[in-house]
Design a protein around this motif. Structure first.
Motif, short mmCIF file in Angstrom:
data_model
loop_
_atom_site.label_atom_id
_atom_site.label_comp_id
_atom_site.label_asym_id
_atom_site.label_seq_id
_atom_site.Cartn_x
_atom_site.Cartn_y
_atom_site.Cartn_z
N UNK A 31 0.86 -1.17 0.00
CA UNK A 31 0.00 0.00 0.00
C UNK A 31 0.91 1.23 0.00
N UNK A 43 -1.56 4.34 10.29
CA UNK A 43 -0.73 3.16 10.61
C UNK A 43 -1.03 1.99 9.68
N UNK A 44 -1.29 2.25 8.40
CA UNK A 44 -1.66 1.17 7.49
C UNK A 44 -0.85 1.13 6.20
N UNK A 64 2.44 0.90 3.76
CA UNK A 64 3.80 0.34 3.75
C UNK A 64 4.84 1.39 3.38
N UNK A 89 2.67 2.47 8.54
CA UNK A 89 2.60 1.32 9.44
C UNK A 89 3.94 1.17 10.17
N UNK A 90 3.96 0.40 11.28
CA UNK A 90 5.24 0.08 11.89
C UNK A 90 6.18 -0.55 10.86
N UNK A 91 7.46 -0.19 10.94
CA UNK A 91 8.48 -0.63 9.98
C UNK A 91 8.20 -0.18 8.55
N UNK A 111 9.20 7.36 15.88
CA UNK A 111 9.95 6.78 14.76
C UNK A 111 10.79 5.60 15.23
N UNK A 126 10.19 3.77 18.15
CA UNK A 126 9.29 2.72 18.66
C UNK A 126 8.67 1.95 17.49
N UNK A 127 8.28 2.67 16.43
CA UNK A 127 7.67 2.01 15.27
C UNK A 127 8.70 1.55 14.24
N UNK A 128 9.97 1.76 14.53
CA UNK A 128 11.06 1.32 13.63
C UNK A 128 10.84 1.78 12.19
N UNK A 129 10.49 3.06 12.06
CA UNK A 129 10.25 3.66 10.74
C UNK A 129 11.59 3.90 10.02
N UNK A 184 -3.13 -7.24 11.84
CA UNK A 184 -2.39 -7.10 10.57
C UNK A 184 -0.88 -7.19 10.79
N UNK A 185 -0.38 -6.56 11.84
CA UNK A 185 1.07 -6.57 12.08
C UNK A 185 1.54 -7.99 12.39
N UNK A 231 5.32 -9.09 11.75
CA UNK A 231 5.91 -8.04 12.58
C UNK A 231 5.31 -8.09 13.99
N UNK A 261 5.41 -5.47 16.69
CA UNK A 261 4.60 -4.27 16.48
C UNK A 261 3.10 -4.57 16.57
N UNK A 295 18.08 -5.19 10.51
CA UNK A 295 17.46 -4.15 9.69
C UNK A 295 18.39 -3.61 8.60
N UNK A 320 15.41 6.14 22.21
CA UNK A 320 14.27 7.04 22.08
C UNK A 320 14.73 8.43 22.51
N UNK A 327 14.70 3.75 12.65
CA UNK A 327 14.48 3.50 14.07
C UNK A 327 14.62 2.02 14.36
N UNK A 328 15.18 1.70 15.52
CA UNK A 328 15.50 0.30 15.84
C UNK A 328 15.16 0.01 17.29
N UNK A 329 14.40 -1.07 17.51
CA UNK A 329 13.92 -1.34 18.87
C UNK A 329 14.23 -2.79 19.26
#
Lengths: 315, 315
Positions: free
Chosen positions: A156, A209-210, A212, A232-234, A254, A256-259, B85-86, B91, B94, B148, B242, B263-265
């Motif tokens: 998406x 959060x949906x 990609x 979405x996360x990542x 960013x 926490x969600x590993x963006x 979904x995650x 994932x 998440x 990652x 963070x 971002x990396x968790x």
């Protein structure tokens, strides 16, 4: 020759001497576009004195290799040293000694003639008209996204911004088969997308959060914020516009969600030419107005109106 | 049971009822570490009321599958739904409905007992002592970087920060063969790195625009700024901490230099256990002090001193 001249945030039309090729190719400009960067240079966003402009199609009139003379060409905008660490590592667009056509230390294309190293030039196939070829540079910039980020057909993808560059990004992203939606503001932008079967989405319909991949092409803090909420996360946020000044934001989400955030600039010319040749992409409906070089100042004025698509100078 | 209790930014030691397993495993804690996140929770950085703590090694005393009873285990901290979904997209860390051990909606490990789903548990091989196993969670978080980002053996990698997590990141990055340098502040941090043959670098020796990958593990704006200046064009900035509140910065350079920020968790536990078993990583020198659970409040105090390495509670 006649040329646009930028100095102290003021544009003027001047008669200037022909550029001396000095081992580079001398090119007679046919068409040259006005881009967002040109407008930002004119507003003093970056320091530049000289002839602006970097989107063009033209004909080689002088060259160190005779086979280039008479060729119709487009040109990559970064003129590079070939020996610095970035060049040797295969990142010539980031050359440490680079000059950039009409942007950094090198006169541009809003003129009758310009010069560029032969290494920067790409022949334009006969099947591609000037009106399409003049879009090769921004089309290459759009393709830089796929050069950097793997767009899966199942992704998406949300594109925020459907202006001059956004339209080209929408067309190239659509070719990946991804589930693409575009946030557009102006009716003309929406109409162009609609005519290509590219689906629009209203801001309040964007599920948070949906997504990609989100491509931010507005260069505005509100666009950045919308992108952040949609991911979405990542997920991956592609920044396709420069941002004026500074932006304040909370960074923890960013992490926490590993963006992933990725800046994206100049792209590859050959795939852009291939897509034009195959007619997979059609930039010509974006061509809003053609004005002669002698009316360049009016053309800059027109390009500044919100929602304006591509204004092109005829030389 | 005895447990640390956090409420309204106040820690206390309490006698609480034993957790009811409710289909999860009941685990008797052996050792449990105090981490930066615990200190941030105590400062009210995130809202949490309950038993803090998420780094532990313990023994299963009750479980829905009898073969787990008596096993020495460590546990992943995200308890997930498996159907959102995650989760379905692979994932699970998440998960949209997740609770997080001692962090979000689930009592933690600074107590005599805790509970976790069996799916979260990993058996600890006999060759790994408790003093090493208690580091599996932060070691996994360190390994999330390699999960990652592809670290090439030829990469110049700069790690900024050599505290509790930074030391583990340094040890795991060193295993890639990359050209690693670490910015450390405190003499003890430097000494630990030096003893493992990991090279330090002073801030003023860091060449700007030369590092392929920079890992920021200080969580401070000054660390972020240093990272930014060190990165080469198209380099990758890994945010491993963070950031409290907001940060203001100019975004254009990230776009122009086509920087990737990621971002990396939380990370993978099995590779962390493998590296401990193979003795490729040794976290035990980071263990600065062991205090009984009854002295947990003193332990939290000690952990807050700048430059302090790992404080562990014995249960």
């Amino acid at each position: 020759m006649q040329a646009v001249w930028l100095e102290h945030q003021t544009l003027s039309l001047r008669a200037l001497p022909l550029p001396s090729p000095d081992g580079e190719a001398l090119i007679r400009i046919c068409l040259t576009g006005i881009c967002g960067t040109d407008l930002e240079l004119a507003r003093g966003y970056y320091p530049f004195t000289g002839i602006p402009g970097h989107e063009f199609v033209g004909k080689v009139v002088e060259a160190p290799q005779v086979e280039w003379i008479g060729q119709r060409v487009v040109g990559e905008i970064n003129a590079v040293c070939g020996v610095c660490e970035q060049c040797r590592a295969g990142r010539p667009t980031h050359c440490e000694q680079r000059t950039v056509l009409g942007i950094i230390g090198r006169n541009g294309t809003h003129a009758e003639y310009t010069r560029l190293p032969l290494a920067n030039l790409h022949r334009v196939p006969d099947s591609i008209p000037d009106e399409a070829a003049v879009f090769v540079e921004p089309l290459a910039a759009a393709l830089e996204i796929q050069q950097q980020v793997q767009i899966h057909p199942t992704d998406r993808v949300l594109l925020i911004g459907a202006g001059r560059l956004g339209q080209l990004i929408a067309q190239t992203l659509a070719l990946t088969g991804c589930d693409l939606r575009v946030v557009a503001r102006h009716p003309r932008q929406k109409d162009l997308l609609h005519r290509r079967g590219i689906r629009l989405i209203a801001e309040d319909e964007i599920l948070p959060r949906r997504w990609d991949v989100v491509v931010e092409a507005t260069g505005s803090p509100s666009g950045f914020d919308l992108a952040r909420r949609a991911l979405r996360p990542r997920g991956t946020l592609v920044l396709k516009s420069t941002y004026r000044g500074e932006m304040t934001l909370a960074w923890s989400p960013f992490v926490v969600d590993e963006i992933t955030i990725i800046g994206s600039r100049c792209g590859p010319f050959e795939p852009a030419l291939r897509l034009l040749e195959q007619k997979e992409v059609d930039p010509t409906p974006l061509l809003e107005k053609r004005l002669p070089l002698s009316q360049a100042l009016e053309a800059y004025q027109a390009a500044q109106q919100p929602g304006t698509l591509k204004i092109v100078l005829e030389v």
